[in-house]
Design a protein around this motif. Structure first.
Motif: not given
Length: 190
Positions: A55-61, A65-73, A134-137
């Protein structure tokens, strides 16, 4: 009894010693910087069937730092949604840590701390020795996009960022985690 309460109130018994508040300990997790590239020794694997994209969801590491877009993993990767409040999650986190150590350079393991507080997650991770990124959601964005109703939930993601399998059942142990990685990612570990 009332006198003791009055003495404590007058003395300013608020749990502090009058010094400045202690800084929250830094999280034990690794940085998220390398999550958008396949692991260095991950060879392309021909997998049958096509899964959907992450999914296209941006979550903070978790570490900042900058948010990580989950779909970029990019995988092969295993993405585990967990929370410190979730009993089965607590049970399986050590298996994910051991897998992350054994699979270093072949499979990326990523946690997504879900509906939790940073302090509770950091404390549990420190107690269990969890160090992978880990990402934080806290608002459960990823869980909602996946349509998952309960945790833990684990995604097996291929090199192109496509979900090959979603496991959403009992806590995973070392053997089951390795079996699922072999079956859905084509990665066999010693």
């Amino acid at each position: 009894m009332a006198a003791a309460v009055l003495v404590l109130a007058v003395a300013g018994c608020d749990g502090s010693d009058g010094s400045a508040p202690a800084a929250e300990p830094s999280p034990p997790f690794a940085d998220c910087a390398g999550l958008t590239a396949p692991p260095p020794s991950a060879a392309p694997v021909a997998l049958t069937g096509e899964g959907g994209p992450l999914p296209e969801v941006a979550l903070p590491c978790f570490t900042g730092g900058q948010d990580m877009v989950v779909s970029a993993i990019r995988g092969p990767a295993i993405v585990n949604l967990w929370g410190s409040w979730c009993g089965p999650c607590r049970e399986e986190l050590p298996a994910f840590q051991r897998f992350a150590e054994r699979a270093a350079g072949k499979v990326t393991v990523v946690g997504v701390d879900t509906r939790d507080s940073r302090s509770a997650a950091s404390s549990l991770a420190a107690d269990l020795g969890v160090t992978y990124p880990n990402l934080f959601d806290p608002s459960e964005q990823l869980r909602a996009k996946l349509g998952v109703t309960a945790l833990p939930a684990t995604l097996f993601v291929d090199r192109d960022g496509r979900v090959r399998h979603l496991y959403n059942s009992t806590a995973l142990d070392d053997a089951t985690l390795a079996t699922l990685a072999a079956r859905h990612l084509g990665v066999t570990l010693p």
